[in-house]
Design a protein around this motif. Structure first.
Motif, PDB file in Angstrom:
ATOM      1  N   ASP A  62       0.808  -1.218   0.000  1.00 58.87           N
ATOM      2  CA  ASP A  62       0.000   0.000   0.000  1.00 58.87           C
ATOM      3  C   ASP A  62       0.843   1.271   0.000  1.00 58.87           C
ATOM      4  OD1 ASP A  62      -2.376  -1.472   0.064  1.00 58.87           O
ATOM      5  OD2 ASP A  62      -2.389  -1.554   2.256  1.00 58.87           O
ATOM      6  N   SER A  63       2.179   1.125   0.032  1.00 66.42           N
ATOM      7  CA  SER A  63       3.056   2.289   0.178  1.00 66.42           C
ATOM      8  C   SER A  63       3.657   2.773  -1.138  1.00 66.42           C
ATOM      9  CB  SER A  63       4.213   1.941   1.131  1.00 66.42           C
ATOM     10  OG  SER A  63       5.104   1.024   0.497  1.00 66.42           O
ATOM     11  N   VAL A  64       3.351   2.115  -2.256  1.00 67.37           N
ATOM     12  CA  VAL A  64       4.118   2.335  -3.479  1.00 67.37           C
ATOM     13  C   VAL A  64       3.662   3.525  -4.317  1.00 67.37           C
ATOM     14  CG1 VAL A  64       4.587  -0.147  -3.577  1.00 67.37           C
ATOM     15  CG2 VAL A  64       2.742   0.816  -4.984  1.00 67.37           C
ATOM     16  N   THR A  65       2.489   4.087  -4.031  1.00 67.24           N
ATOM     17  CA  THR A  65       1.917   5.061  -4.954  1.00 67.24           C
ATOM     18  C   THR A  65       2.761   6.320  -5.122  1.00 67.24           C
ATOM     19  OG1 THR A  65       0.540   5.886  -3.120  1.00 67.24           O
ATOM     20  CG2 THR A  65      -0.464   4.300  -4.626  1.00 67.24           C
ATOM     21  N   ASN A  66       3.518   6.699  -4.085  1.00 67.36           N
ATOM     22  CA  ASN A  66       4.291   7.940  -4.189  1.00 67.36           C
ATOM     23  C   ASN A  66       5.616   7.772  -4.925  1.00 67.36           C
ATOM     24  OD1 ASN A  66       5.393   6.480  -2.085  1.00 67.36           O
ATOM     25  ND2 ASN A  66       5.827   8.276  -0.805  1.00 67.36           N
ATOM     26  N   TYR A  67       5.969   6.536  -5.311  1.00 65.34           N
ATOM     27  CA  TYR A  67       7.204   6.366  -6.088  1.00 65.34           C
ATOM     28  C   TYR A  67       7.056   5.462  -7.304  1.00 65.34           C
ATOM     29  CZ  TYR A  67       7.878   1.846  -3.647  1.00 65.34           C
ATOM     30  OH  TYR A  67       7.745   0.568  -3.147  1.00 65.34           O
ATOM     31  N   ALA A  68       5.911   4.782  -7.446  1.00 69.49           N
ATOM     32  CA  ALA A  68       5.758   3.768  -8.502  1.00 69.49           C
ATOM     33  C   ALA A  68       6.067   4.307  -9.891  1.00 69.49           C
ATOM     34  CB  ALA A  68       4.345   3.192  -8.458  1.00 69.49           C
ATOM     35  N   GLN A  69       5.661   5.529 -10.164  1.00 64.24           N
ATOM     36  CA  GLN A  69       5.869   6.107 -11.495  1.00 64.24           C
ATOM     37  C   GLN A  69       7.110   6.986 -11.570  1.00 64.24           C
ATOM     38  OE1 GLN A  69       2.255   7.787 -13.273  1.00 64.24           O
ATOM     39  NE2 GLN A  69       1.004   6.548 -11.900  1.00 64.24           N
ATOM     40  N   LYS A  70       7.849   7.073 -10.467  1.00 56.17           N
ATOM     41  CA  LYS A  70       9.022   7.954 -10.420  1.00 56.17           C
ATOM     42  C   LYS A  70      10.344   7.188 -10.400  1.00 56.17           C
ATOM     43  CE  LYS A  70       6.682  11.493  -7.606  1.00 56.17           C
ATOM     44  NZ  LYS A  70       6.696  12.174  -6.279  1.00 56.17           N
ATOM     45  N   ILE A  71      10.366   6.069  -9.660  1.00 53.76           N
ATOM     46  CA  ILE A  71      11.634   5.383  -9.402  1.00 53.76           C
ATOM     47  C   ILE A  71      11.650   4.020 -10.089  1.00 53.76           C
ATOM     48  CG2 ILE A  71      13.191   4.489  -7.626  1.00 53.76           C
ATOM     49  CD1 ILE A  71      11.986   6.464  -5.656  1.00 53.76           C
ATOM     50  N   PRO A  72      12.566   3.801 -11.041  1.00 51.78           N
ATOM     51  CA  PRO A  72      12.709   2.465 -11.631  1.00 51.78           C
ATOM     52  C   PRO A  72      13.252   1.486 -10.592  1.00 51.78           C
ATOM     53  CG  PRO A  72      13.751   4.157 -13.000  1.00 51.78           C
ATOM     54  CD  PRO A  72      13.435   4.784 -11.687  1.00 51.78           C
ATOM     55  N   LEU A  73      12.677   0.286 -10.564  1.00 57.49           N
ATOM     56  CA  LEU A  73      13.138  -0.747  -9.636  1.00 57.49           C
ATOM     57  C   LEU A  73      13.493  -2.007 -10.406  1.00 57.49           C
ATOM     58  CD1 LEU A  73      10.787   0.889  -7.796  1.00 57.49           C
ATOM     59  CD2 LEU A  73      11.468  -0.877  -6.184  1.00 57.49           C
ATOM     60  N   TRP A  74      14.567  -2.650  -9.966  1.00 61.21           N
ATOM     61  CA  TRP A  74      14.890  -4.005 -10.413  1.00 61.21           C
ATOM     62  C   TRP A  74      14.856  -4.850  -9.143  1.00 61.21           C
ATOM     63  CZ3 TRP A  74      19.589  -5.504 -14.019  1.00 61.21           C
ATOM     64  CH2 TRP A  74      19.413  -6.828 -14.465  1.00 61.21           C
ATOM     65  N   ILE A  75      13.829  -5.669  -9.038  1.00 59.36           N
ATOM     66  CA  ILE A  75      13.568  -6.461  -7.839  1.00 59.36           C
ATOM     67  C   ILE A  75      14.067  -7.882  -8.059  1.00 59.36           C
ATOM     68  CG2 ILE A  75      11.762  -7.296  -6.281  1.00 59.36           C
ATOM     69  CD1 ILE A  75      10.012  -4.943  -7.372  1.00 59.36           C
ATOM     70  N   PHE A  76      14.798  -8.421  -7.077  1.00 54.08           N
ATOM     71  CA  PHE A  76      15.348  -9.777  -7.171  1.00 54.08           C
ATOM     72  C   PHE A  76      14.860 -10.632  -6.004  1.00 54.08           C
ATOM     73  CE2 PHE A  76      18.387  -7.150  -9.440  1.00 54.08           C
ATOM     74  CZ  PHE A  76      18.746  -7.916 -10.542  1.00 54.08           C
ATOM     75  N   HIS A  77      14.673 -11.930  -6.265  1.00 49.62           N
ATOM     76  CA  HIS A  77      14.331 -12.869  -5.195  1.00 49.62           C
ATOM     77  C   HIS A  77      14.607 -14.290  -5.673  1.00 49.62           C
ATOM     78  CE1 HIS A  77      11.990 -12.236  -1.311  1.00 49.62           C
ATOM     79  NE2 HIS A  77      12.441 -13.484  -1.223  1.00 49.62           N
ATOM     80  N   GLY A  78      14.849 -15.171  -4.713  1.00 48.08           N
ATOM     81  CA  GLY A  78      14.989 -16.596  -5.013  1.00 48.08           C
ATOM     82  C   GLY A  78      13.649 -17.284  -4.810  1.00 48.08           C
ATOM     83  N   ALA A  79      13.223 -18.072  -5.789  1.00 49.46           N
ATOM     84  CA  ALA A  79      11.914 -18.736  -5.704  1.00 49.46           C
ATOM     85  C   ALA A  79      11.856 -19.747  -4.567  1.00 49.46           C
ATOM     86  CB  ALA A  79      11.591 -19.410  -7.035  1.00 49.46           C
ATOM     87  N   LYS A  80      13.025 -20.249  -4.151  1.00 47.26           N
ATOM     88  CA  LYS A  80      13.070 -21.248  -3.081  1.00 47.26           C
ATOM     89  C   LYS A  80      13.349 -20.635  -1.709  1.00 47.26           C
ATOM     90  CE  LYS A  80      14.627 -24.981  -6.156  1.00 47.26           C
ATOM     91  NZ  LYS A  80      15.694 -25.962  -6.447  1.00 47.26           N
ATOM     92  N   ASP A  81      13.265 -19.324  -1.616  1.00 47.31           N
ATOM     93  CA  ASP A  81      13.590 -18.626  -0.364  1.00 47.31           C
ATOM     94  C   ASP A  81      12.642 -19.070   0.748  1.00 47.31           C
ATOM     95  OD1 ASP A  81      14.188 -16.794   1.670  1.00 47.31           O
ATOM     96  OD2 ASP A  81      14.626 -15.203   0.231  1.00 47.31           O
ATOM     97  N   ASP A  82      13.200 -19.694   1.793  1.00 49.80           N
ATOM     98  CA  ASP A  82      12.384 -20.129   2.928  1.00 49.80           C
ATOM     99  C   ASP A  82      12.600 -19.257   4.163  1.00 49.80           C
ATOM    100  OD1 ASP A  82      14.917 -20.926   3.634  1.00 49.80           O
ATOM    101  OD2 ASP A  82      14.458 -23.062   3.857  1.00 49.80           O
ATOM    102  N   VAL A  83      13.247 -18.112   3.971  1.00 46.29           N
ATOM    103  CA  VAL A  83      13.436 -17.137   5.045  1.00 46.29           C
ATOM    104  C   VAL A  83      12.517 -15.929   4.819  1.00 46.29           C
ATOM    105  CG1 VAL A  83      15.071 -15.632   6.237  1.00 46.29           C
ATOM    106  CG2 VAL A  83      15.818 -17.880   5.404  1.00 46.29           C
ATOM    107  N   VAL A  84      12.655 -15.308   3.654  1.00 44.17           N
ATOM    108  CA  VAL A  84      11.775 -14.211   3.242  1.00 44.17           C
ATOM    109  C   VAL A  84      10.987 -14.695   2.031  1.00 44.17           C
ATOM    110  CG1 VAL A  84      11.641 -11.828   2.424  1.00 44.17           C
ATOM    111  CG2 VAL A  84      13.378 -12.463   4.109  1.00 44.17           C
ATOM    112  N   ASN A  85       9.694 -14.803   2.185  1.00 45.93           N
ATOM    113  CA  ASN A  85       8.836 -15.365   1.142  1.00 45.93           C
ATOM    114  C   ASN A  85       8.983 -14.586  -0.169  1.00 45.93           C
ATOM    115  OD1 ASN A  85       6.615 -16.320  -0.412  1.00 45.93           O
ATOM    116  ND2 ASN A  85       5.469 -16.764   1.440  1.00 45.93           N
ATOM    117  N   PRO A  86       9.274 -15.274  -1.283  1.00 46.01           N
ATOM    118  CA  PRO A  86       9.390 -14.573  -2.568  1.00 46.01           C
ATOM    119  C   PRO A  86       8.118 -13.849  -2.975  1.00 46.01           C
ATOM    120  CG  PRO A  86       9.370 -16.966  -2.877  1.00 46.01           C
ATOM    121  CD  PRO A  86       9.546 -16.715  -1.421  1.00 46.01           C
ATOM    122  N   LEU A  87       6.983 -14.282  -2.417  1.00 43.27           N
ATOM    123  CA  LEU A  87       5.733 -13.596  -2.730  1.00 43.27           C
ATOM    124  C   LEU A  87       5.747 -12.147  -2.248  1.00 43.27           C
ATOM    125  CD1 LEU A  87       3.095 -16.384  -1.949  1.00 43.27           C
ATOM    126  CD2 LEU A  87       3.689 -15.439  -4.197  1.00 43.27           C
TER     127      LEU A  87
END
Length: 265
Positions: A193-218
């Motif tokens: 719910d926090s993304v609206t003030n930067y979604a159209q301003k800041i390019p993001l490259w988001i990375f995650h491991g699909a098998k991550d059992d510490v921080v859910n990739p979802l």
């Protein structure tokens, strides 16, 4: 991903890891030891200047937020992951930049949240509506101070971080959307719910491991989805073979820094 492409990706990652191991402690000493003091609080950080640094010139600025395992007060552990990326001679020659690695104290956290560690993966409840943590507040204050320096290119200020630092990356661009030209959160998460003030301003490259059992990739997928819904166009890389240490293949991405430094405000 085919077996062939998985093998190629493995070789790339292995090569990066081996080259990282060759970075000596002496090279890491190129990161100067610094302190940012605000009243009774102190933020320890390390700073890497470009080769042949000249105050009459201007350089991009990269903020790197480490993970929970590198918290402390030695002003050293935060260089465990990511410093080798910026110490690489080819990268230093191709991308002259100033890099800051702050260290979060042992009992603090970059992001304002509650963590339920009885679940696997860990469950997080984000509290961006509250005041930032002390570590985050000090880091934002340091960045405010840095961008006043005449040698900083204020249209090329970036943030990246892994795990706890990935969460800090999502939070700091929410709290300071006018500061950053691009962001790279790795195996992190945040409040969709926090993304609206930067979604159209800041390019993001988001990375995650699909098998991550510490921080859910979802958590990363949900942030990417929220940014899309808010009119942004995030770049998302999900490694099918990676667990929590998705920073290793991330740092091995040949276009990572090219993409980052191509972004300007």
């Amino acid at each position: 991903m085919t077996t062939n492409s998985k093998y190629i990706q493995f070789i790339i990652c292995l090569g990066f890891i081996l080259s990282s191991l060759s970075i000596s402690a002496q090279q890491k000493d190129l990161f100067s030891k610094e302190y940012h003091v605000q009243k009774e609080d102190t933020l320890r950080y390390r700073m890497l200047l470009p080769k042949n640094f000249d105050e009459s010139k201007q350089y991009p600025l990269v903020l790197f937020l480490h993970g929970a395992g590198e918290r402390g007060s030695d002003n050293k552990k935060q260089l465990a992951h990511g410093s080798s990326l910026f110490l690489n001679e080819k990268h230093r020659d191709s991308f002259p930049t100033i890099v800051i690695f702050p260290q979060c104290p042992e009992q603090d956290y970059w992001s304002k949240l509650e963590a339920d560690r009885s679940t696997k993966p860990i469950t997080f409840k984000y509290k961006y509506d509250e005041a930032p943590t002390t570590a985050m507040a000090l880091t934002m204050d340091l960045m405010d101070e840095m961008v006043t320096k005449p040698y900083i290119k204020t249209d090329q200020v970036y943030v990246m971080g892994l795990s706890m630092g990935g969460m800090g990356t999502f939070e700091i661009i929410h709290r300071k959307p006018e500061m950053f030209a691009a962001a790279i959160p790795i195996c992190g998460g945040g409040d969709p719910d926090s993304v609206t003030n930067y979604a159209q301003k800041i390019p993001l490259w988001i990375f995650h491991g699909a098998k991550d059992d510490v921080v859910n990739p979802l958590l990363s997928i949900n942030m990417a989805s929220a940014i899309l819904n808010a009119g942004g166009f995030p770049k998302l890389t999900l490694y099918d073979f990676a667990n929590h240490n998705s920073w290793d293949p991330t740092f091995a991405e040949p276009e990572l820094l090219t993409w980052l430094f191509s972004k300007t405000k």
